[in-house]
Design a protein around this motif. Structure first.
Motif, PDB file in Angstrom:
ATOM      1  N   ALA A 183       0.862  -1.199   0.000  1.00 13.57           N
ATOM      2  CA  ALA A 183       0.000   0.000   0.000  1.00 13.57           C
ATOM      3  C   ALA A 183       0.891   1.240   0.000  1.00 13.57           C
ATOM      4  CB  ALA A 183      -0.906   0.005   1.220  1.00 13.57           C
ATOM      5  N   PHE A 184       1.966   1.166   0.774  1.00 10.75           N
ATOM      6  CA  PHE A 184       3.032   2.176   0.698  1.00 10.75           C
ATOM      7  C   PHE A 184       4.046   1.612  -0.279  1.00 10.75           C
ATOM      8  CE2 PHE A 184       7.165   3.786   1.684  1.00 10.75           C
ATOM      9  CZ  PHE A 184       6.985   5.083   2.118  1.00 10.75           C
ATOM     10  N   ASP A 185       4.326   2.343  -1.351  1.00 11.85           N
ATOM     11  CA  ASP A 185       5.271   1.836  -2.343  1.00 11.85           C
ATOM     12  C   ASP A 185       6.190   2.969  -2.815  1.00 11.85           C
ATOM     13  OD1 ASP A 185       6.645   0.833  -4.549  1.00 11.85           O
ATOM     14  OD2 ASP A 185       5.006  -0.543  -5.033  1.00 11.85           O
TER      15      ASP A 185
ATOM     16  N   LEU B  26       3.925   7.140 -11.416  1.00 12.04           N
ATOM     17  CA  LEU B  26       2.551   7.642 -11.232  1.00 12.04           C
ATOM     18  C   LEU B  26       2.567   9.084 -10.714  1.00 12.04           C
ATOM     19  CD1 LEU B  26       0.866   4.456  -9.713  1.00 12.04           C
ATOM     20  CD2 LEU B  26       0.214   5.594 -11.853  1.00 12.04           C
ATOM     21  N   SER B  27       3.488   9.371  -9.806  1.00 17.67           N
ATOM     22  CA  SER B  27       3.582  10.738  -9.272  1.00 17.67           C
ATOM     23  C   SER B  27       3.857  11.716 -10.408  1.00 17.67           C
ATOM     24  CB  SER B  27       4.714  10.861  -8.250  1.00 17.67           C
ATOM     25  OG  SER B  27       4.612   9.859  -7.286  1.00 17.67           O
ATOM     26  N   ARG B  28       4.745  11.293 -11.298  1.00 18.52           N
ATOM     27  CA  ARG B  28       5.105  12.171 -12.420  1.00 18.52           C
ATOM     28  C   ARG B  28       3.905  12.358 -13.349  1.00 18.52           C
ATOM     29  NH1 ARG B  28      10.479  10.484 -13.100  1.00 18.52           N
ATOM     30  NH2 ARG B  28      11.107  12.108 -11.679  1.00 18.52           N
TER      31      ARG B  28
ATOM     32  N   LEU C  90      10.233   9.371  -2.572  1.00 20.37           N
ATOM     33  CA  LEU C  90      10.184   9.233  -1.109  1.00 20.37           C
ATOM     34  C   LEU C  90       9.322  10.322  -0.467  1.00 20.37           C
ATOM     35  CD1 LEU C  90      13.886   8.208  -0.326  1.00 20.37           C
ATOM     36  CD2 LEU C  90      11.902   6.738  -0.720  1.00 20.37           C
ATOM     37  N   GLY C  91       8.435  10.912  -1.274  1.00 17.71           N
ATOM     38  CA  GLY C  91       7.586  12.015  -0.799  1.00 17.71           C
ATOM     39  C   GLY C  91       6.701  11.644   0.384  1.00 17.71           C
ATOM     40  N   ALA C  92       6.455  10.352   0.572  1.00 14.08           N
ATOM     41  CA  ALA C  92       5.562   9.941   1.657  1.00 14.08           C
ATOM     42  C   ALA C  92       6.298   9.663   2.963  1.00 14.08           C
ATOM     43  CB  ALA C  92       4.783   8.694   1.232  1.00 14.08           C
TER      44      ALA C  92
ATOM     45  N   THR D 152      -0.356  13.902   9.215  1.00 10.98           N
ATOM     46  CA  THR D 152      -1.656  13.648   8.591  1.00 10.98           C
ATOM     47  C   THR D 152      -1.481  13.475   7.088  1.00 10.98           C
ATOM     48  OG1 THR D 152      -2.844  14.908  10.273  1.00 10.98           O
ATOM     49  CG2 THR D 152      -3.957  14.610   8.155  1.00 10.98           C
ATOM     50  N   SER D 153      -2.104  12.434   6.544  1.00 11.30           N
ATOM     51  CA  SER D 153      -2.230  12.288   5.092  1.00 11.30           C
ATOM     52  C   SER D 153      -3.690  12.551   4.767  1.00 11.30           C
ATOM     53  CB  SER D 153      -1.857  10.864   4.650  1.00 11.30           C
ATOM     54  OG  SER D 153      -0.459  10.711   4.658  1.00 11.30           O
ATOM     55  N   GLY D 154      -3.935  13.510   3.879  1.00  7.26           N
ATOM     56  CA  GLY D 154      -5.320  13.873   3.604  1.00  7.26           C
ATOM     57  C   GLY D 154      -5.592  14.089   2.125  1.00  7.26           C
TER      58      GLY D 154
ATOM     59  N   HIS E  10      -3.486  13.352  -4.179  1.00  9.74           N
ATOM     60  CA  HIS E  10      -2.099  12.941  -4.410  1.00  9.74           C
ATOM     61  C   HIS E  10      -1.677  11.623  -3.762  1.00  9.74           C
ATOM     62  CE1 HIS E  10      -1.818  14.394  -0.378  1.00  9.74           C
ATOM     63  NE2 HIS E  10      -0.504  14.323  -0.326  1.00  9.74           N
ATOM     64  N   ILE E  11      -2.567  10.975  -3.008  1.00 10.47           N
ATOM     65  CA  ILE E  11      -2.163   9.697  -2.381  1.00 10.47           C
ATOM     66  C   ILE E  11      -2.715   8.570  -3.251  1.00 10.47           C
ATOM     67  CG2 ILE E  11      -2.194   8.294  -0.294  1.00 10.47           C
ATOM     68  CD1 ILE E  11      -2.811  11.046   1.174  1.00 10.47           C
ATOM     69  N   LEU E  12      -1.799   7.877  -3.897  1.00 11.65           N
ATOM     70  CA  LEU E  12      -2.187   6.962  -4.969  1.00 11.65           C
ATOM     71  C   LEU E  12      -2.178   5.511  -4.498  1.00 11.65           C
ATOM     72  CD1 LEU E  12       0.018   8.809  -7.594  1.00 11.65           C
ATOM     73  CD2 LEU E  12      -2.473   8.985  -7.353  1.00 11.65           C
TER      74      LEU E  12
HETATM   75  P1  AMP Z   1       1.926  11.867   2.213  1.00 12.00           P
HETATM   76  O1  AMP Z   1       1.433  13.254   2.058  1.00 12.00           O
HETATM   77  O2  AMP Z   1       2.974  11.672   3.257  1.00 12.00           O
HETATM   78  O3  AMP Z   1       0.811  10.878   2.359  1.00 12.00           O
HETATM   79  O4  AMP Z   1       2.710  11.489   0.889  1.00 12.00           O
HETATM   80  C1  AMP Z   1       2.128  11.637  -0.376  1.00 12.00           C
HETATM   81  C2  AMP Z   1       3.224  11.718  -1.392  1.00 12.00           C
HETATM   82  O5  AMP Z   1       3.914  10.466  -1.440  1.00 12.00           O
HETATM   83  C3  AMP Z   1       2.686  11.951  -2.794  1.00 12.00           C
HETATM   84  O6  AMP Z   1       2.755  13.316  -3.137  1.00 12.00           O
HETATM   85  C4  AMP Z   1       3.620  11.094  -3.648  1.00 12.00           C
HETATM   86  O7  AMP Z   1       4.801  11.815  -3.903  1.00 12.00           O
HETATM   87  C5  AMP Z   1       3.949   9.932  -2.748  1.00 12.00           C
HETATM   88  N1  AMP Z   1       2.959   8.840  -2.775  1.00 12.00           N
HETATM   89  C6  AMP Z   1       1.677   8.843  -3.252  1.00 12.00           C
HETATM   90  N2  AMP Z   1       1.083   7.652  -3.061  1.00 12.00           N
HETATM   91  C7  AMP Z   1       2.005   6.864  -2.445  1.00 12.00           C
HETATM   92  C8  AMP Z   1       1.999   5.512  -1.979  1.00 12.00           C
HETATM   93  N3  AMP Z   1       0.928   4.723  -2.101  1.00 12.00           N
HETATM   94  N4  AMP Z   1       3.137   5.031  -1.416  1.00 12.00           N
HETATM   95  C9  AMP Z   1       4.249   5.799  -1.278  1.00 12.00           C
HETATM   96  N5  AMP Z   1       4.304   7.067  -1.698  1.00 12.00           N
HETATM   97  C10 AMP Z   1       3.203   7.614  -2.262  1.00 12.00           C
END
Ligand code: AMP
Ligand code: MG
Length: 338
Positions: free
Chosen positions: A115-117, A123-125, A174-176, A244-246, A261-263
């Protein structure tokens, strides 16, 4: 657009953190504050005390955050970018620190069934939420980019200290997790400077060290995802990190549907079922990585992971606006009437 969004987030963060860390009438605490635009957001550093040593510590934190950004940035030239540039070509030696962070990201991917990848880069690009003007991509493009995602394919060799992305077009993002890591680094810097009381707000991801003043903890609010000026819960943040992730942080709407943005790495589309997840954890890496992961998994599986992770609590607002809290979270998240 990017700046406006960042500015908005910052202002929201500042107002909430100020309000909740009791920047109000009776507050006699001496606080040094400084703010920078970095890591794609505004970072506010508040250190209890005053004088040259406090300022020096805050400057050292800024330098450290800039260093982490140079290591992990997906969009600007960085050590991470050097790995991505060599995808399908050759392994890269990114240095011990980045190797370790990628390894932690892969561990999180394993623990959360992907789920975290961290290989979500293609995809982000494509969706380009961090860029100026995100739009709904073609379904075929989403499928093509999704085919390039897959954490199991990353060849990380701890012995040689190398990382290899075996297919052209693969990329690490590594944005997450990077902001959480940056907060952990900031804590270490502050400790080195002898600071024991500080609050660092990196676009709503917040580290609280010590108490704001004797008997008064730092207090941070959780925004209502549909009315981000309202607070749904408040947390005492003593020696913990809140992330928070929202779905309200970076998004657009098309035909009445919200795209954020959360894919979900399995579908290539924004994860559904949750409006926001807040994680409180002893450290930033855990909080940041888990917030993203359990956002994708939803409250069912997400709460299971939270319950099995020591020292971690979670606060979900699902797609219908219902709040779900982990078992130990009822003591931590002070809910406000909604
Ligand atoms: P966050 O705000 O910490 O939840 O991180 C979201 C950011 O992480 C996005 O802008 C992407 O750059 C990246 N991201 C999106 N979906 C995922 C995912 N499923 N796993 C890891 N990184 C992700
Ligand atoms: Mg995250």
């Amino acid at each position: 657009m990017r700046l406006n969004r960042a500015l908005f987030n910052w202002l929201m963060g500042i107002s909430l953190v100020c309000l909740l860390s009791s920047c109000v009438g009776d507050d006699k605490a001496q606080l040094y504050r400084t703010t920078r635009l970095m890591m794609g957001t505004f970072v506010e550093i508040t250190v209890a005390g005053n004088g040259p040593k406090v300022k020096e510590a805050a400057q050292a934190v800024i330098a450290e955050l800039a260093r982490v950004e140079k290591l992990t940035s997906f969009h600007q030239s960085s050590a991470l970018g050097a790995i991505n540039d060599k995808a399908g070509v050759a392994p890269v030696s990114p240095g011990e620190e980045l190797l370790k962070l990628v390894n932690t990201s892969l561990d999180t991917a394993r623990k959360t069934s992907g789920a975290f990848d961290p290989t979500v880069g293609p995809l982000s690009r494509l969706w380009n939420f961090s860029g100026g003007d995100p739009t709904l991509p073609d379904r075929q493009d989403v499928q093509r980019a999704t085919a390039k995602v897959g954490w199991k394919r990353v060849a990380l060799d701890a012995e040689t200290g190398t990382i290899f992305l075996p297919h052209e077009g693969m990329s690490l993002d590594l944005g997450a997790i990077a902001k959480g890591y940056a907060l952990d680094r900031a804590k270490e810097v502050l400790t080195k400077y002898g600071v024991s009381s500080a609050l660092i707000n990196a676009g709503g991801d917040v580290l609280g060290m010590g108490l704001k003043q004797p008997g008064k903890p730092w207090r941070v609010g959780i925004q209502d995802p549909r009315n981000p000026r309202d607070i749904v819960a408040v947390v005492d943040l003593t020696d913990r990190v809140i992330v928070t992730s929202g779905d309200y942080e970076r998004f657009f709407t098309k035909d009445g549907k919200r795209y954020h943005h959360i894919l979900d790495p399995r579908t290539g589309y924004p994860a559904r079922g949750v409006q926001s997840v807040t994680i409180v954890a002893p450290d930033g890496v855990t909080a940041d990585a888990l917030a993203t992961a359990v956002f994708v998994l939803g409250p069912g599986q997400g709460l299971e992971i939270i319950e099995s992770t020591p020292g971690v609590e979670g606060f979900f607002i699902d797609s219908s606006g219902e709040v779900r809290v982990s078992s130990g979270g009822t003591e931590i998240f002070e809910t406000r009437g909604r």
